[in-house]
Structures are given as structure tokens and as C-alpha cells.
Design a protein around this motif. Structure first.
Motif, mmCIF file in Angstrom:
data_model
loop_
_atom_site.group_PDB
_atom_site.id
_atom_site.type_symbol
_atom_site.label_atom_id
_atom_site.label_comp_id
_atom_site.label_asym_id
_atom_site.label_seq_id
_atom_site.Cartn_x
_atom_site.Cartn_y
_atom_site.Cartn_z
ATOM 1 N N GLN A 1 -7.094 3.952 -8.409
ATOM 2 C CA GLN A 1 -6.193 2.912 -8.884
ATOM 3 C C GLN A 1 -5.821 1.943 -7.766
ATOM 4 O O GLN A 1 -5.069 1.007 -7.985
ATOM 5 N N CYS A 2 -6.337 2.189 -6.578
ATOM 6 C CA CYS A 2 -6.018 1.316 -5.462
ATOM 7 C C CYS A 2 -6.736 -0.003 -5.654
ATOM 8 O O CYS A 2 -7.941 -0.045 -5.880
ATOM 9 N N LYS A 3 -5.992 -1.095 -5.552
ATOM 10 C CA LYS A 3 -6.624 -2.388 -5.826
ATOM 11 C C LYS A 3 -7.291 -2.979 -4.592
ATOM 12 O O LYS A 3 -8.017 -3.953 -4.694
ATOM 13 N N PRO B 1 -9.185 -1.193 -1.828
ATOM 14 C CA PRO B 1 -9.689 -0.035 -1.065
ATOM 15 C C PRO B 1 -10.143 -0.404 0.335
ATOM 16 O O PRO B 1 -10.033 0.412 1.246
ATOM 17 N N ALA C 1 -7.185 -0.226 2.450
ATOM 18 C CA ALA C 1 -6.753 1.162 2.613
ATOM 19 C C ALA C 1 -7.610 1.849 3.665
ATOM 20 O O ALA C 1 -7.101 2.522 4.565
ATOM 21 N N VAL D 1 -8.605 8.047 -1.126
ATOM 22 C CA VAL D 1 -8.198 6.768 -1.686
ATOM 23 C C VAL D 1 -8.321 6.869 -3.204
ATOM 24 O O VAL D 1 -9.380 7.225 -3.725
ATOM 25 N N SER D 2 -7.257 6.565 -3.902
ATOM 26 C CA SER D 2 -7.290 6.739 -5.350
ATOM 27 C C SER D 2 -8.029 5.590 -6.014
ATOM 28 O O SER D 2 -8.125 4.486 -5.476
ATOM 29 N N ASP E 1 -1.937 4.788 -3.172
ATOM 30 C CA ASP E 1 -3.236 4.247 -2.778
ATOM 31 C C ASP E 1 -3.952 5.204 -1.852
ATOM 32 O O ASP E 1 -5.145 5.454 -1.987
ATOM 33 N N ILE F 1 0.878 -1.185 0.000
ATOM 34 C CA ILE F 1 0.000 0.000 0.000
ATOM 35 C C ILE F 1 0.905 1.221 0.000
ATOM 36 O O ILE F 1 1.731 1.386 0.886
ATOM 37 N N LYS F 2 0.710 2.068 -1.002
ATOM 38 C CA LYS F 2 1.568 3.254 -1.116
ATOM 39 C C LYS F 2 0.825 4.452 -0.547
ATOM 40 O O LYS F 2 -0.323 4.721 -0.917
#
Lengths: 299, 457, 335
Positions: free
Chosen positions: B347-349, B351, B354, B344-345, B101, B34-35
């Protein structure tokens, strides 16, 4: 005629004085840099206390334990400069050889183009170049997967190097062509008579004879890459991330919000200057002859 | 030779067996990276990102307990990049498929990013973490856009009016009067023009240099909107979601700053550098009488600029603070809060993970750590009772400002609006425009840049 | 016949060429030059021509942060002239244009060409090693990382008592009140900071050119009794006409497109667009803003106008200074 080595007469004294006056800001600036690096506080050029503590960033991150260390950033910068230099020298030399030695359609146009290309402001092209880097990112392996340089796409050292190569090429080609023009044709003629291909001639004969030119261009390109700020900043993520280079890293110290600790910034700045100083001390002739190729204005 | 070769082979076999076993065991565990991208002024605001390191272990323990095969591994990118650059960076990295993310940013960017589809609404996922109910209700308004919640508030602050107590004393104020000032402001008895009058007296008597009677921040920022609100201005029309510019309020707003410069010896602050001129000027230099700042700056002054003068003790000794005064007697004072939020973007796989991580940092412990080190205000109900929060005198004394505070609107077009209105203000302060010209310039600029997205009243 | 050739080849020191097919075609192929040029062509296409076309297209769209990724900017249906209208009706358009003109001409005349010529003339007329050393010192400015270089200038211009100029020169002379010189005299420092870097380019070229002037001319003029100034005016300068023109052209274009130093030094301030030049505006519009005002389409429009001006000037210079005459034919191409 025995000339006094320093020709001290009124004119010379005036000349020296003029030179010194014009160059004064440079002296002051570098003096300030060195004094500040080793002081706790400075007022103007006066140090209020000598110390080595400003260099603590070498072993301890000043922003907290999880912050990127400067050595990692230095490695990135070194990689960027090296990759970029290698590519620039090779590509410039190849193109300059063709421009110097071969007759082909569009030759004049190409030469004028290298001058006009210099007129392209880098700022105008930053946005579309971002798009180009994005496309490259999608290419397998080359995009993101290479070791060390990370690839040639967005947010990679390779990508930034590639962009910088593009901006350095007009300059590199112009310089190398100047050096090529100064080599006599005889060696090549003999080799060509003997059946060597043009490429072999280029690689085995001309290139070794053009070492001063290669040296000069390499040094300039390396320094360019080492000092770069705007392009790495725009095409990487973060000021202390995986692809940060020195110029961007220094901005952490000079940001609007944190009080500028001038002394530590000066130390980091001097740190970044070290390779340049080394080149400066040991390769002076090469540096000052860089524009030698175009000195007479001829192309 | 033969003996060492067989020894070598045995060692190799052992290593192979061990790695196969490890791989077999590891097959069951899925490491999810997680970035997280935060902006923080080191060292005071470091907890914004560092809290996630603690959260990571916490979440992994939870996942282990429910036999979830996933484990998170956080990567934190945190530095003090400028806000504008931060947004550009997010957009560019999103375009290249590398968006973080979790992204920490000011709430006012939610509109633009939501419209572009780069962030996801969090309504459903948030309900699975009751801890979020602890957050103040008004703060959720900031992260709401078009009826959905797009982010989790991270911190809050207030922008008080600060004053230099020792300079007031030099002006002739008694200790009693000084201590009573916050109360008078709160009741609406001490107005903005009263403040300017005091500043003028200070300049006339030589207590401060001309231009240093009253300062704001040296560049564009949310603070100025508080003044616009104080003069009755609105920024957004809740029915249509369009931005609003009120010409009457705008005129009073520009006139206030025009008077401040022309008649009351103030506003010599625009264009100054933050760290080399503004902060030292108000704190260690002690040459400004009134200024508008932020509660988080208290920590910066205590830890950095006043380090040699006694740090926080010096600050309590010499500085006072209160709300931004009302425009007229009997009016309501205000302040402005600019909360940051974790987004939360899209593109986050993962969520859900996150949001789970964010839930871990939205608790008394992590949030108070950040609040105390950076003097931002807490965001949780009951946080004032929390043992460690109570230890910050500033946070306790400033918390009442949240009752009077205002917010920036959540509009994707806030950027141009703010730039145009600020340019007009800067021109008024530099003397290039009169207040009337400034209003015309603002209206013309807003119409040109925003067209039908703005309502001019 | 062939046997002789074999022998010749073995005797020559260049006998290391194996009779293998090289990757590049043999010299008589017309394809060969392009093969040599291919890497350059690839890079230049990728990073100059394609982006240039894209910038032109983008300048006719309103691509910005809110519709990035959504707007199909390559479709003509989305093209408008709005951006250009916005530029020409922008209240600050004349000021930015004016700033750019001042910046380019002042820096060019005083430093990039002027100071470069002065320093070149002086350093070639004094002790050679000393002249060399001075030119190196000026070159140092160009080789310093830009962030560090600007930091040094900020320190020079700082307010008393930290600023070097205030404390050691202006203060004792009683000229300045000790304020932050970047706020009181931003243009002076913008021109100085850029000028010191720009001068080193011309300086080196002029020095080489001056040193290449045959000594006979100098001796002849001395014999004729010419003073130093007359020698310079009537002998030296005409003989370095081409380098002079070249440097003027090159540096004009450089200055038009440079903004990094101004950005780091004053960022267009202090105040409203005080030192904002055209290229900096393009960057600002496209990449920065406190509240995320990034407008790529609008920024591209500013950039396109700059490109047009730059390319036009380059072509004018090329024609006026007759650079075509400079371009010699290649040495020999065919055997």
C-alpha cells in the motif's frame, strides 16, 4: 426500642469478622498499590524507601523522548469514554422508553433479546466487527475525517466508541427500563392530553425525572469506557500510537520483554484509577443504586 | 477605533500576502508522509525507529540536491508489542487501508505476507543503492522467498549457550578450564550431553537447585529449532519449498529434553515470566548454571537487571558464552540467528522513497548505533573494523558465531509447524508425553494442520 | 370547545409545547415505538446481527492470515466442515471443555452467587453504613481498570519476597515454599480474580431485594422465635427468588463468555492449556500466536460453538425460570 447503633453482640462480631476476612484480598491489593506507587522497591507490603520518582512519567516519557506522552493518551481515553457514554445514555433511554411505555409487536421478544444479547461473547464478534469497521472507514467524512475523534472507522476513537456502545446497550436498556418503570404515568398522561408528541414527552418530562438513572448509567458507562482494554487494543494500531488509550498504554510497562518496574506500573495504574476514585467518593449512592431498577426482578 | 481598525486591516493584508507567498513557494515542495512501524524494547532497541529521523534529514538533503520536489516526513510508531500481536495488527491495518509503509518484523513472516500480496518484492529498487552490497550475503537468504528479495535485513543476533562462571568454579572447575570451554565447544569436544552431565553434577553437589542445571527460554521461540538442527533435523525442502519434519531427528530432540528433565535436573524454566522470573533467575539471581539466550539479552542484563550489581562489568566477571554444543563428539556446534527485516507494504505509494530511507539506515553509523545499544550483531561487511563497533567487547567476541549459525525457514506455514512441535515439547517437559508419544503427536498435528504442505520423513 | 382547550393549555405548566410538527409522529402511529428504537436497531444490526451471520459463515471457511484479502469467503464453493472436525479431534478439546465447566461452575457457585448472597445477607443485617461501605469496597474491584486489577493480583501472588501473600500470610504460616503462586495454583487465582468482580453484581441486587422485603415478615418471624439462620432460610431467600434466578442466569452467561481476566492473568497457562477456557481458545486461535498463526476461520468455529451453548443456556434459563411471567404489560399505551 433503643438499639445500640452497632449492635455489638457475638453474632455481629462474627459477621464483621467474616466480612473482613472475605474482603481481605481487596484491602491487601489496594494497600499494595498505594505503597508501591510511592516506594523505590517493595517487598510484599513493606516499602524499602519512599519516593515520588515513580510519578516521573507525568512529565517525562520513560521510554525515550519520542515516545507518546501520557497526557495525549489520557485525552484519548477521556474522549472515548465521553463519546461512548453520551451515545449509550441517549440510545438506551430512547429504547427503554419505548419498551417501558409502548405496546408493539415484538416487545416481549426484544426484552428477551436484550438478555440473550448478553450471551454473545465479544470475542466471537471481534473479527466480523473488524470487517464492519472497515466498511465504515470507506464512508466519506464519517469514516476517517472527523476532528478529535477521527471518525468512526478502524483505528479511530469514534470507531472504538461505537463498538463499545454496541456491547453496553443491552445493559443500558435494561437499567433504564427499570428506572422508567418506576415513574408514574400521570405526568405523561397530562402532557399527552395537552397534545405533546411522545418525543416531547420523553425529552422534556421523563428525562429530567430520571436523573438518578441517567447519572448511574453515565457513571458506569464512563468507567467502562475509561477502563476498556480488549476492544481498543484490537481495533487500534500500536501501543503508543495516535489512538492509544490508557489500558493499552500501561501494557508497555508490563510487557514480557522489559523488566517490569512494578513501582512505575503501579503509579501509572493509580493514575488511571483517579477518575474512578473520584466517582467513588462523590457518587456512592448512584453507584450502588445502578441495579435498583431490576431489584425486584420485575421487568 | 478607526486607527486600530485600519491597523488590523494592514496586519491582515500582510499576513495574507505572506501566506500566499509561502503557498506559492510551497507549491513546489511535495511532502510525502512515510509511516514506519517498528517493534523495539525501550530503551535499548529504540534506534530501530529513531534511525529514521536522522535518515529523513539525510534523504531530504539528497532530494533537494537533485531538485526533486518531494520531501519525506516520517511518522514512527514504535513500542514493544508482542510479535504475534504485531503481525495481527499489520494484517488488520492493511485490510483497513492503513498499513505502514515500512514494517519491521521477523524474516519468517515474509512468506505469509508475500503470498497474501501485502508486501512488495524489492529486487529492482535495491540495485539503485549499492550500499546494500555491504550486507552479508547469507543474510539476504533470509529475506528471499520464491526467488525474490522481499526485505532488507535490519539486524542479526546469535543465540549462544551461556554459563555462570562462578557456579562452575563452585563445581570445581579451574579458571583455565572455564576459559577453554568456548574453544572446546567450537571443536565439537564438549557436546550437549556433556553439558547435561555437568548440570547434573551441579545439582547433585547442591551448587544449583534441581531444575536449574540447564534452562532454555520459557516460551516458544526460534531457539528450540537450533536443537532440532543439532540432532540432524531439517525444516524445509529447498526443491519444493515445503516444510519438513524428520522423525528420527525429532525423536532425538524430544529425548534430549526428556532426559534433561528426568535425569539431569534441568528445564525448570517453562512457563516462567520473562521479566519477573527468567531474567532475574539467570542474571542477577545467578541460580542457573547453563542457559540458552540471545546476544541482545546481554544489553538487557547490563542495563536493567544487573544495574545495582555493577552492570556490564558484573556480566563479564560472571558469565561466559559459546555456541550451542554439537550433539555428538566431533560434530558441528551451531546457533540460530533470527534477523529482522524492513519490509515495504504494497500500500506504500512511494516505494522508491521507502527503499531510499532504508538505504540510509543500512550503513555503518546507524546500524552500529543499534548494534551497540542492544547488543545485536552487525550485518555489514567490515563492520568489525568500524571504530565504534569495535568498542563493544561482546559484539566482537560473539561475531564468530555467525559462521556456524542457522536460520528459521521462510515458509508461510511456519506458524502452525512451530506451534505443534513446541506443544509436543512442552508436554514432554511437563512429563505428559514420552519422547515417542511426542513425535506421534507432532506428526499427527502437522498432518492435521498442514496436510500436504508438510513432508514427514 | 377549542377555546377552553386553549385556556387549559395556557394554565397548565406544560404550556411550553409549541404547536409545531415534531420530528416523531404523533402518539397514535404504530411507527412510533420503532422510531424510538431505531438507533438501537441500527447499532445492534451493525455490530451484532451482521457479525453473527459473518461468524457463522467464516467458521465454514479456512480464512487465515495467509489468504486474508484473497479468499472469497462468502462464496459457498469455499465452504467446508474442516474446522469443526478439527475442533472435535483436537487432543485438547476435552481438557478445554473441562476447564470451562470447572471455571464457570466454581466461580458461579462460590462467588458470583454464593459470596454475593453471603455478603448481601451479612451487610443487610449489620449497621447500615458499614454494610454500605463494604459493598462499595467490593464494587471497587469491578470498577478498577482490568489491567491494573490483574497487576494487583499478580503482586498478591508473586514469589517471595515480593509477593504479598507469600511474605505476609503464607510464609509466616509455613504453608508455601515461596514460589510464584500463579504457577503452582493457577486455578485458585483465576477463580478468585474473576469471582471478586462477579460477586459485586449479585451483591448489589440481592441487597436491594433484601432491603425491600417488608419488615412485617422479619418481625413476624422473630416473634415466632425463629433463629437468624431459620429466618434466612425460610423467609429471606424465598422472597428474593427472582433476583437469585436472574443473577444466576446473567452470571452464567457472563462467565461463559469472559476471558479477558484469564488472558491477562495466566494466558491459559502455565504449561499446556492448564487454565485455558473455551472463549480464550477462540481468541487465541483468531488473534494471537507467536509466529502469526492467526486463523480466523478456525477461531470463528470455536466461537460459534460457544455462541450456540450460550444462547441455548439463555433460552433454557428463560423457560425454566418462567421469565415470561416477569414481563409486565406496559403501563398504558393509549389514552
Amino acid at each position: 426500642m433503643v438499639l445500640n447503633k452497632f449492635r455489638l453482640n457475638l453474632k455481629s462480631i462474627l459477621a464483621y469478622l467474616a466480612l473482613l476476612t472475605f474482603s481481605m484480598p481487596i484491602f491487601l491489593a489496594f494497600l499494595w498499590l498505594i505503597i508501591t506507587t510511592f516506594s523505590t522497591r517493595t517487598e510484599g507490603l513493606e516499602s524499602l524507601g519512599w519516593t515520588l520518582s515513580n510519578w516521573s512519567f507525568l512529565w517525562k516519557s520513560p521510554f525515550g523522548p519520542k515516545f507518546q506522552s501520557i497526557w495525549f493518551v489520557t485525552l484519548n481515553t477521556f474522549l472515548l469514554a465521553t463519546v461512548m457514554t453520551t451515545i449509550v445514555v441517549f440510545v438506551s433511554a430512547m429504547s427503554a422508553y419505548a419498551l417501558s411505555r409502548m405496546k408493539f409487536a415484538g416487545r416481549k421478544g426484544f426484552l428477551s433479546a436484550t438478555l440473550i444479547l448478553h450471551a454473545f461473547p465479544s470475542v466471537t464478534l471481534l473479527i466480523p466487527i473488524y470487517f464492519v469497521l472497515r466498511w465504515i472507514t470507506k464512508v466519506p467524512i464519517i469514516g476517517q475525517g472527523l476532528p478529535l475523534v477521527g471518525g468512526f472507522g478502524f483505528n479511530t476513537i469514534g470507531g472504538v466508541a461505537l463498538v463499545m456502545v454496541a456491547f453496553q446497550l443491552p445493559f443500558g436498556i435494561w437499567i433504564m427500563k427499570g428506572f422508567f418503570d418506576n415513574i408514574s404515568w400521570d405526568m405523561e398522561r397530562s402532557a399527552l392530553i395537552d397534545g405533546a408528541s411522545r418525543f416531547q414527552v420523553w425529552w422534556k418530562i421523563i428525562m429530567p425525572n430520571i436523573k438518578p438513572g441517567i447519572a448511574a448509567l453515565s457513571i458506569f458507562a464512563f468507567i467502562s469506557g475509561w477502563n476498556a482494554y480488549l476492544i481498543p487494543f484490537t481495533f487500534t494500531v500500536g501501543r503508543a500510537g495516535k489512538t492509544t488509550v490508557l489500558s493499552v498504554y500501561i501494557q508497555n510497562f508490563i510487557s514480557e520483554s522489559v523488566m517490569t518496574e512494578w513501582n512505575m506500573v503501579a503509579a501509572v495504574g493509580l493514575f488511571q484509577l483517579i477518575p474512578v476514585l473520584i466517582f467513588f467518593l462523590f457518587t456512592q449512592e448512584a453507584l450502588l443504586n445502578i441495579y435498583g431498577g431490576g431489584a425486584k426482578g420485575g421487568a | 477605533m478607526k486607527a486600530s481598525r485600519s491597523l488590523l486591516s494592514i496586519i491582515l493584508i500582510v499576513i495574507l500576502v505572506m501566506s500566499f507567498t509561502a503557498m506559492a513557494l510551497a507549491q513546489d515542495l511535495e511532502i510525502i508522509p512515510i509511516k514506519i512501524r517498528c517493534r523495539a524494547k525501550p530503551p535499548m532497541e529504540n534506534w530501530r525507529g529513531l534511525n529514521f529521523l536522522v535518515a529523513e534529514k539525510d534523504l531530504n538533503a539528497d532530494l533537494e540536491a537533485v531538485l526533486d520536489p518531494r520531501r519525506v516526513k516520517v511518522e514512527i510508531i514504535q513500542d514493544n508489542m508482542g510479535w504475534g500481536d504485531l503481525v495481527t495488527e499489520f494484517v488488520l491495518s492493511y485490510g483497513a487501508g492503513e498499513a505502514p509503509d515500512i514494517w519491521l518484523t521477523g524474516h519468517e513472516f515474509i512468506g505469509a505476507q508475500a503470498e497474501a500480496g501485502r508486501i512488495i518484492p524489492l529486487d529492482g529498487i535495491i540495485e539503485e543503492f549499492p550500499i546494500y552490497n555491504l550486507v552479508f550475503d547469507t543474510l539476504w537468504d533470509c529475506t528471499e522467498y520464491k526467488g525474490e528479495i522481499w526485505g532488507v535485513p535490519q539486524d542479526a543476533e546469535a543465540r549462544p549457550l551461556y554459563w555462570n562462571k562462578s557456579l562452575l568454579k563452585k563445581l570445581g572447575w579451574s579458571n583455565v578450564e572455564i576459559e577453554a570451554l568456548p574453544g572446546k565447544i567450537e571443536k565439537g569436544e564438549f557436546t550437549l550431553y556433556d553439558m547435561l552431565e555437568t548440570a547434573k553434577q551441579a545439582v547433585d553437589k547442591g551448587v544449583v537447585e534441581p531444575g536449574n542445571g540447564f534452562w532454555t527460554r520459557p516460551s516458544n521461540g526460534p531457539d528450540f529449532t537450533a536443537f532440532y538442527y543439532a540432532f540432524g533435523g531439517e525444516t524445509i525442502d529447498s526443491a519444493t519449498g515445503k516444510l519438513v519434519f524428520d522423525k528420527t531427528a525429532g525423536l532425538k530432540y524430544y529425548k534430549f529434553f526428556n532426559d534433561a528433565v528426568q535425569e539431569y535436573g534441568s528445564m525448570g524454566c517453562l512457563g516462567l515470566g520473562w521479566s519477573d522470573a527468567w531474567h532475574p533467575g539467570v542474571s542477577s539471581g545467578g541460580k542457573v548454571l547453563f542457559w540458552v539466550g540471545g546476544t541482545w539479552q546481554w544489553a538487557e542484563w547490563a542495563e536493567i537487571y544487573l544495574k545495582d550489581l555493577g552492570g556490564e562489568a558484573y556480566a563479564w566477571e560472571n558469565f561466559g558464552f559459546g555456541l550451542i554444543p554439537a550433539a555428538e563428539k566431533g560434530g558441528k556446534p551451531n546457533s540460530l540467528t533470527h534477523p529482522l527485516a524492513y519490509l515495504v507494504s504494497s500500500q506504500c505509494k512511494h516505494p522508491d522513497l521507502a527503499v531510499a530511507l532504508i538505504a540510509k539506515v543500512t550503513n555503518y553509523g546507524p546500524n552500529t548505533r543499534h548494534a551497540i545499544s542492544s547488543t545485536h550483531l552487525g550485518i555489514l561487511k567490515g563492520q568489525t573494523e568500524y571504530k565504534f563497533y569495535k568498542q563493544s567487547r561482546l559484539l566482537s567476541e560473539a561475531l564468530y558465531m555467525l559462521d556456524y549459525t542457522t536460520f528459521l525457514p521462510n515458509s508461510p506455514y511456519w506458524g502452525p509447524y512451530s506451534t505443534v512441535t513446541y506443544e509436543a515439547l512442552a508436554a514432554v517437559i511437563s512429563g505428559d508425553f514420552t519422547p515417542e508419544e511426542a513425535v506421534d503427536f507432532a506428526v499427527e498435528g502437522l498432518n492435521r494442520e498442514l496436510g500436504d504442505k508438510v513432508i514427514i520423513k | 370547545m377549542s377555546k377552553n382547550f386553549q385556556l387549559e393549555r395556557e394554565k397548565s405548566s406544560l404550556s411550553s409545547f409549541p404547536n409545531t410538527k415534531s420530528f416523531f409522529p404523533k402518539s397514535k402511529s404504530w411507527l412510533l415505538p420503532y422510531a424510538f428504537l431505531s438507533p438501537t436497531l441500527v447499532v445492534v444490526t451493525l455490530f451484532f446481527f451482521i457479525p453473527l451471520v459473518m461468524v457463522f459463515i467464516l467458521s465454514f471457511t479456512n480464512l487465515d492470515m495467509t489468504n486474508f484479502g484473497i479468499l472469497k469467503w462468502w462464496q459457498p464453493a469455499n465452504w467446508t466442515l474442516d474446522n469443526y472436525i478439527k475442533i472435535f479431534t483436537n487432543r485438547f478439546f476435552p481438557k478445554i471443555l473441562n476447564n470451562t465447566l470447572i471455571y464457570v461452575s466454581a466461580t458461579l457457585i462460590f462467588f458470583n452467587v454464593g459470596m454475593a448472597l453471603v455478603i448481601a445477607l451479612i451487610t443487610t443485617n449489620i449497621n447500615r453504613r458499614v454494610g454500605f461501605a463494604f459493598r462499595l469496597i467490593w464494587l471497587m474491584c469491578r470498577l478498577t481498570p482490568v489491567v491494573v486489577y490483574i497487576m494487583m493480583w499478580k503482586a498478591l501472588a508473586g514469589p517471595a519476597p515480593m509477593g504479598v501473600l507469600n511474605k505476609h500470610i503464607l510464609g509466616p504460616l509455613g504453608i508455601s515454599a515461596g514460589g510464584y503462586l500463579l504457577n503452582t495454583n493457577p486455578w485458585v487465582f483465576v477463580i478468585l480474580a474473576n469471582g471478586f468482580i462477579g460477586a459485586s453484581f449479585g451483591m448489589i441486587i440481592f441487597s436491594s431485594a433484601i432491603e425491600a422485603i417488608p419488615k412485617d415478615y422479619m418481625i413476624a418471624s422473630k416473634v415466632d422465635g425463629a433463629s437468624t439462620w431459620q429466618t434466612i432460610r425460610y423467609v429471606t431467600i424465598p422472597m428474593i427468588k427472582w433476583p437469585l434466578l436472574f443473577v444466576t442466569t446473567y452470571q452464567t452467561l457472563s462467565l461463559l463468555t469472559s476471558f479477558e481476566h484469564i488472558m491477562l492473568l495466566t494466558d491459559g497457562g502455565p504449561g499446556l492449556y492448564e487454565t485455558e477456557v473455551w472463549s480464550l481458545t477462540a481468541y487465541h486461535r483468531a488473534f494471537t500466536s507467536y509466529f502469526g498463526n492467526t486463523q480466523w476461520g478456525y477461531g470463528s468455529a470455536w466461537a460459534v460453538i460457544l455462541v450456540i451453548i450460550g444462547v441455548a443456556m439463555a433460552i433454557i434459563y428463560l423457560r425454566v425460570f418462567k421469565f415470561n411471567e416477569l414481563i409486565q404489560e406496559p403501563k398504558i399505551d393509549q389514552l
